[in-house]
Write an enzyme that holds these catalytic residues in place. Structure first.
Site, PDB file in Angstrom:
ATOM      1  N   GLU A   1      11.369 -22.365  23.184  1.00 37.27           N
ATOM      2  CA  GLU A   1      11.757 -20.881  22.496  1.00 37.27           C
ATOM      3  C   GLU A   1      11.920 -20.114  23.753  1.00 37.27           C
ATOM      4  OE1 GLU A   1       9.989 -19.385  18.736  1.00 37.27           O
ATOM      5  OE2 GLU A   1       8.184 -20.151  20.112  1.00 37.27           O
TER       6      GLU A   1
ATOM      7  N   HIS B   1       3.266 -26.678  12.961  1.00 39.68           N
ATOM      8  CA  HIS B   1       4.868 -27.075  12.956  1.00 39.68           C
ATOM      9  C   HIS B   1       4.893 -28.447  13.687  1.00 39.68           C
ATOM     10  CE1 HIS B   1       5.372 -23.148  11.636  1.00 39.68           C
ATOM     11  NE2 HIS B   1       5.428 -22.690  12.850  1.00 39.68           N
TER      12      HIS B   1
ATOM     13  N   ARG C   1       0.853  -1.212   0.092  1.00 36.60           N
ATOM     14  CA  ARG C   1       0.040   0.083  -0.127  1.00 36.60           C
ATOM     15  C   ARG C   1       0.941   1.445  -0.179  1.00 36.60           C
ATOM     16  NH1 ARG C   1      -3.873  -1.130   4.648  1.00 36.60           N
ATOM     17  NH2 ARG C   1      -1.645  -1.484   5.678  1.00 36.60           N
TER      18      ARG C   1
HETATM   19  C1  BG6 Z   1       6.013 -19.158  13.990  1.00 29.28           C
HETATM   20  C2  BG6 Z   1       5.378 -18.846  15.130  1.00 29.28           C
HETATM   21  O1  BG6 Z   1       5.326 -19.996  13.017  1.00 29.28           O
HETATM   22  O2  BG6 Z   1       7.191 -20.128  14.170  1.00 29.28           O
HETATM   23  C3  BG6 Z   1       6.326 -18.077  15.981  1.00 29.28           C
HETATM   24  O3  BG6 Z   1       4.345 -18.030  14.739  1.00 29.28           O
HETATM   25  C4  BG6 Z   1       7.297 -18.921  16.642  1.00 29.28           C
HETATM   26  O4  BG6 Z   1       5.515 -17.998  17.491  1.00 29.28           O
HETATM   27  C5  BG6 Z   1       8.063 -19.402  15.215  1.00 29.28           C
HETATM   28  O5  BG6 Z   1       8.124 -18.200  17.259  1.00 29.28           O
HETATM   29  C6  BG6 Z   1       9.293 -20.365  15.605  1.00 29.28           C
HETATM   30  O6  BG6 Z   1       9.977 -20.391  14.276  1.00 29.28           O
HETATM   31  P1  BG6 Z   1      11.732 -21.148  14.390  1.00 29.28           P
HETATM   32  O7  BG6 Z   1      11.941 -21.289  13.056  1.00 29.28           O
HETATM   33  O8  BG6 Z   1      12.102 -19.652  15.040  1.00 29.28           O
HETATM   34  O9  BG6 Z   1      11.680 -22.026  15.341  1.00 29.28           O
END
Ligand code: BG6
Length: 484
Positions: free
Chosen positions: A216, A240, A51
């Site tokens: 994480e 995932h 945009r």
């Molecule tokens: C994303 C999520 O799909 O994957 C995030 O929305 C997450 O919340 C991320 O932090 C993790 O990805 P990676 O590759 O850093 O493990």
């Protein structure tokens, strides 16, 4: 070891949301790496579309800054950066109006591979798809790339699939789950189906249980508004972790070919048992002296959304009946670790006596950090003093085993974008797979929503709520330590 880079066909890639966070952080740095690797033909073009009112020069400056930040090695490669930025141009488009579309129509060529990356919110998928056709930009060969979240439940995922199907066939739709682009995830298939060693043991008779962990250290600050409507179940498990579970549990496909692989994954999802309330633990992280709590980061003091979840999952089929899969993922944990651990059963009888027993074999597939695969085996402890057994790792850390190429594994996004250009859907989710995943996830979410259940508070920097440890303890098992 010499890496083989096979150039793709010439392409025009239009990135809707081309000025956004994902484009700057992942998509364009990924494309830059592929450019440097010599994979991008000279005649390929990348067109940012958004945009904002800017011209090509301003867009190149914006992306130059993004490379500086998210691909810092580019600072020492000014010629490459200049060559890459030369491929970029910008078109201002209104996703829900008419502005900019005729300009875009003039730019996108019909005689090269055409890909349209929808790096925008799901509410714009329909309007974008419609306009690409109304302005005769897309052809029957064009590909569209869709980011997650793909809906927030079965109903919305079905609606999205239906909207996209009005304009594109399933063969044209690439639904990204970036976990499928990670090097080790593909290696998991290579290890399972490229060796004779594992497959005969790959079932409930020999495998005691499987653990899938995506831990994480980051919190949700900065994206609390999105995350609070989602939570760990929708944000991580539905996509995932379930994809990882599918790759571990699926039957061998006849070929490494998109529909053969996706058919097998779908069968796993459909064989998942419903999950009972006592098979789920949900948590929310607390504040530390320097970091906000989940409730503060989400700016919702009454939030019931989970930043941590652990689940015990059963697959009802011949291969897996009786072998639990334990899944866990959370924010603000002790370390950043993603790994799958396949715990084999103990030997049926110890010829060395019960006191000489050591731990059973385990196969650890590490996605990050230090991608690699480790198999723990039992050997005799060296030295005199009789038969004492110890567990030692047979370790294949890719960076060590494969030399410098092992260290430079392409990022998930760059691999997946190149697959789009090649027209290979193997590592993308099919519409029915996504719907089946929601069909399993929805009742679990509904269970705690209806009960109004509060997540358990856990310490930031910990391994998650104590109750998640108990989930395994009560089965006589324990989680592998989260450590880097
Ligand atoms: C994303 C999520 O799909 O994957 C995030 O929305 C997450 O919340 C991320 O932090 C993790 O990805 P990676 O590759 O850093 O493990």
């Amino acid at each position: 070891m010499v890496s083989r880079v096979i150039p793709v066909d010439s392409f025009d890639l239009v990135i809707f949301g081309g000025t956004g966070d994902l484009a700057r952080r992942k998509i364009l740095p990924g494309l830059f790496h592929r450019f440097c690797a010599g994979q991008m033909p000279d005649t390929s073009c990348i067109i940012g579309a958004a945009r904002a009112d800017m011209d090509d020069v301003a867009y190149r400056t914006l992306i130059g800054e993004a490379l500086d930040e998210f691909a810092p090695e580019s600072r020492a490669m000014p010629d490459d950066v200049a060559g890459f930025l030369d491929r970029l141009s910008y078109v201002r488009v209104d996703a829900t109006g008419d502005a900019g579309w005729s300009h875009l129509a003039k730019k996108v060529r019909k005689d090269v591979v055409q890909a349209f990356y929808f790096s925008v919110g799901p509410s714009l998928f329909g309007p974008l798809a419609e306009r690409l056709h109304a302005h005769a930009i897309a052809t029957s060969q064009s590909r569209i790339v869709i980011e997650k979240p793909f809906g927030r439940d079965l109903q919305s995922a079905r609606a999205l699939n239906a909207t996209l199907a009005e304009h594109f066939t399933e063969e044209q739709i690439y639904r990204i789950d970036h976990y499928l682009g990670k090097e080790t995830v593909q290696n998991l298939m290579a290890v399972r189906f490229g060796n004779v060693l594992f497959e005969p043991l790959w079932n409930a008779q020999y495998i005691d249980h499987v653990q899938i962990t995506v831990a994480e250290t980051v919190g949700v600050a900065g994206r609390g508004a999105y995350y609070d409507k989602s939570g760990a179940m929708r944000d991580m498990v539905q996509n995932h972790l379930m994809q990882l579970l599918c790759l571990i549990a699926m039957e061998p496909p006849s070929f490494f070919e998109p529909n053969a692989v996706r058919d097998e994954k779908l069968k796993v999802i459909r064989a998942l048992d419903p999950v009972a309330a006592d098979q789920v633990v949900r948590g929310q992280y607390k504040a530390t002296r320097n970091t906000p709590s989940y409730l503060e980061a989400a700016e919702n003091p009454d939030s019931l959304t989970e930043s941590y979840i652990a689940l015990k999952v059963h697959i009802s089929n011949w291969r897996w009946k009786g072998t639990p899969f334990y899944l866990r993922t959370g924010k603000r944990l002790k370390s950043r670790v993603s790994e799958i651990v396949v715990h084999f059963k103990e030997t049926p009888h110890s010829i060395f006596g019960d006191e000489a027993r050591s731990a059973a074999n385990a196969l650890v597939i590490r996605l990050q950090p230090d991608e690699g695969i480790e198999l723990s085996v039992t050997i005799k402890e060296p030295g005199p003093g009789g038969m004492r057994l110890v567990n030692v790792p047979l370790d294949m850390t890719f960076a060590e085993a494969l030399g410098p190429d092992g260290e430079n594994v392409p990022d998930a996004y760059e691999r997946l974008i190149m697959d789009v250009i090649r027209g290979n859907q193997t590592l993308f989710m099919r519409g029915d797979e996504v719907e089946a995943a929601w069909a399993w996830t929805d009742p679990i979410i509904e269970m705690w929503t209806t009960a109004g259940k509060k997540p358990i508070q856990y310490d930031s920097g910990s391994t998650g709520p104590e109750e998640a440890m108990i989930l395994l303890h009560r089965d006589g098992r324990r989680w592998r330590e989260i450590e880097t």
